[in-house]
Design an enzyme around this catalytic site. Structure first.
Site, short mmCIF file in Angstrom:
data_model
loop_
_atom_site.label_atom_id
_atom_site.label_comp_id
_atom_site.label_asym_id
_atom_site.label_seq_id
_atom_site.Cartn_x
_atom_site.Cartn_y
_atom_site.Cartn_z
N GLU A 290 20.36 22.65 44.78
CA GLU A 290 19.61 21.59 44.35
C GLU A 290 19.95 21.03 42.96
O GLU A 290 19.23 21.33 41.92
CB GLU A 290 18.04 21.89 44.32
CG GLU A 290 17.48 22.47 45.80
CD GLU A 290 16.30 23.22 45.72
OE1 GLU A 290 15.70 23.47 47.01
OE2 GLU A 290 15.85 23.76 44.40
N PRO A 291 21.17 20.56 42.73
CA PRO A 291 21.46 19.81 41.46
C PRO A 291 20.55 18.55 41.21
O PRO A 291 20.25 17.81 42.17
CB PRO A 291 22.85 19.47 41.65
CG PRO A 291 23.04 19.23 43.16
CD PRO A 291 21.95 20.28 43.75
N GLY A 292 20.27 18.56 40.02
CA GLY A 292 19.28 17.41 39.42
C GLY A 292 20.09 16.75 38.12
O GLY A 292 20.53 15.86 38.20
N ARG A 330 11.67 14.59 25.40
CA ARG A 330 12.45 16.04 25.43
C ARG A 330 12.61 16.49 23.90
O ARG A 330 12.36 17.73 23.70
CB ARG A 330 13.75 15.82 26.08
CG ARG A 330 13.59 15.76 27.57
CD ARG A 330 14.91 15.89 28.33
NE ARG A 330 15.27 17.06 28.50
CZ ARG A 330 16.43 17.41 27.97
NH1 ARG A 330 17.32 16.66 27.14
NH2 ARG A 330 16.78 18.71 27.94
N CYS A 361 3.34 6.49 16.82
CA CYS A 361 2.77 6.92 15.79
C CYS A 361 2.49 8.33 15.65
O CYS A 361 1.55 8.88 16.15
CB CYS A 361 1.62 6.21 15.58
SG CYS A 361 0.62 6.27 14.25
N GLU A 362 3.64 8.97 15.29
CA GLU A 362 3.68 10.56 15.76
C GLU A 362 4.89 11.08 14.64
O GLU A 362 6.03 10.70 14.98
CB GLU A 362 3.97 10.92 17.15
CG GLU A 362 3.68 12.47 17.19
CD GLU A 362 2.37 12.75 17.41
OE1 GLU A 362 2.10 14.02 16.83
OE2 GLU A 362 1.56 11.84 17.85
N TYR A 390 15.30 13.71 33.12
CA TYR A 390 13.88 14.13 32.52
C TYR A 390 13.54 13.31 31.30
O TYR A 390 13.06 13.79 30.18
CB TYR A 390 13.83 15.80 32.08
CG TYR A 390 14.21 16.61 33.39
CD1 TYR A 390 13.46 16.78 34.28
CD2 TYR A 390 15.50 17.24 33.36
CE1 TYR A 390 13.52 17.53 35.41
CE2 TYR A 390 15.84 17.99 34.61
CZ TYR A 390 14.78 18.25 35.59
OH TYR A 390 15.04 18.91 36.65
#
Length: 441
Positions: A290-292, A330, A361-362, A390
């Site tokens: 199952e490569p993603g 990420r 705003c972080e 992702y």
């Protein structure tokens, strides 16, 4: 500077992806813009598939679509003969919209709802990867009520956890996924599935980690699962026809990463499974993987427009772009590392150190801390590499920022596959406060 896939630099000093000038793409589609090099996706898919054929083992290569899910990527996966790993009703619905071959869809997830499982039966998908006892009871009930056969795999935790160059073995896996292979849970699940008249138990599944650069952990996992399959053959005369060893194959985000080619992972898996099967007189199972990330990760590049700059004397210089943690969580979530380039002047010396900040705003919204770039000013085009996995799939509307557009490029052609969100899209599900409620408040 490392480039990926079909990326080159043209005579204007511009980054070119899939034969298309990144500056032109930004003019046509705006920024932020996620650009997928579909030729690299095809190359990686073929690398896995052709190696299985070369070593003479039946296999399914399933795209783990949680990495990036859309109608177009599912259509591309179908074109390449891949199977599909989905983890929710939403991903399954998207696969159905793409008319993905249902017999090649595998449904994962640790907390599938009754509604989602019924939907899987409605679509007559190829396999449900059963994760826990509640799910197993629901699948049995649905299959029996509908008198409908369903292929199932049992997901197990083999006591090995792998990341990058290291792996550890544990007596009992601390994971929210799967039946423990060593404490009797897997045997109990096997008995329940084996006895169910409408369930066709294919075999076992495991997923041991992510961003893995070595093959030893896959060898350990294969040995553990094959050992359990052998035990069931001896105790119940049951032969598993499928061994699913999951995914986790790494990619090169930075120069510190040294992943293997797809062929190396497959060859090692095939060798250990063949050797064990032959030594135990066990029929060689079909291997599923199952490569993603390894299919879409470095096939994706995000283009941003540079905005403001702030210098903190003696500390650092910030440059801000028109995206950030809303389209790529990420770095903020788990300190993921990336590299970047100034896409509209790739050939200038990369002798400046800057921190690339997002517009949310972080204070933690930083895409790269201390990035090496050339001189960069307002209006320049910044390319962040290896953003295909992702990022969009984990994107949100923090600060009510619209999600970016996504395009596919190949051989000089480009196509919009997900349109940019508008402010209307963001407010589309909102409802006004009713007058009566307002008075009560």
């Amino acid at each position: 500077m490392d480039l990926y896939g079909t990326q080159t630099v043209n005579d204007n000093g511009h980054l070119v992806i899939g034969g298309s000038d990144a500056v032109d793409l930004a003019h046509v589609y705006g920024t932020p813009l996620v650009v997928y090099d579909t030729a690299l996706f095809r190359k990686r898919a073929a690398g896995f598939q052709e190696t299985f054929k070369k070593v003479g083992i039946q296999a399914q290569v399933a795209y783990a679509s949680k990495a990036f899910s859309s109608v177009a990527i599912y259509e591309l996966a179908a074109q390449e003969g891949l199977s599909l790993d989905v983890v929710s009703g939403g991903e399954l619905f998207t696969a159905a919209k793409a008319d993905f071959p249902r017999e090649r869809i595998h449904f994962h997830g640790n907390n599938k709802s009754y509604m989602e499982l019924n939907y899987a039966f409605d679509e007559e998908i190829g396999c449900i990867v059963v994760d826990n006892f509640l799910e197993l009871s629901m699948v049995k009930e649905i299959a029996s009520t509908r008198k409908q056969q369903m292929n199932v795999l049992l997901r197990v935790t083999p006591g090995v956890e792998a990341h990058t160059h290291e792996f550890i073995t544990t007596g009992q896996e601390d994971s929210k996924f799967g039946f423990d292979l060593k404490n009797g849970q897997a045997d109990q699940a096997f008995e329940l599935a084996f006895e169910a008249p409408y369930l066709n138990l294919l075999g076992l599944h495991c997923h041991i980690g992510s961003q893995i650069f070595e093959t030893d952990a896959f060898t350990y996992a294969a040995e553990a699962l094959m050992g359990k399959m052998r035990a069931w053959k001896e105790s119940h005369s049951f032969v598993c026809s499928v061994l699913n060893l999951g995914g986790g194959f790494g990619i090169r985000y930075t120069e510190e990463d040294h992943p293997l080619e797809p062929e190396e992972y497959v060859e090692k898996m095939a060798k250990v499974v063949k050797t064990l099967a032959e030594s135990w007189n066990y029929p060689i199972p079909e291997i599923w993987i199952e490569p993603g990330r390894s299919l879409v990760g470095d096939a994706g590049t995000t283009l941003y427009t540079v905005g403001s700059e702030k210098e903190v004397p003696g500390v650092r210089t910030y440059i801000a772009v028109d995206g950030g943690m809303s389209d790529n969580i990420r770095p903020a979530l788990y300190d993921a590392k990336y590299t970047a380039a100034v896409a509209n002047h790739m050939t200038k010396p990369y002798d400046k150190t800057v921190t690339i900040a997002g517009k949310c705003c972080e204070s933690g919204d930083k895409l790269i801390v201390d990035a090496k770039l050339s001189d960069v000013t307002e209006g320049d085009l910044l390319a962040l590499f290896c953003t295909g996995a992702y990022t969009y799939s984990m994107a949100g509307n923090y600060n009510r920022l619209p999600k970016p557009a996504v395009i596919f490029v190949e051989e000089g052609h480009h196509q919009l596959v997900i349109r940019r969100e508008t402010y209307e899209d963001i407010a589309r599900l909102d409802l006004s406060l009713q007058q009566k409620v307002r008075k009560e408040l």
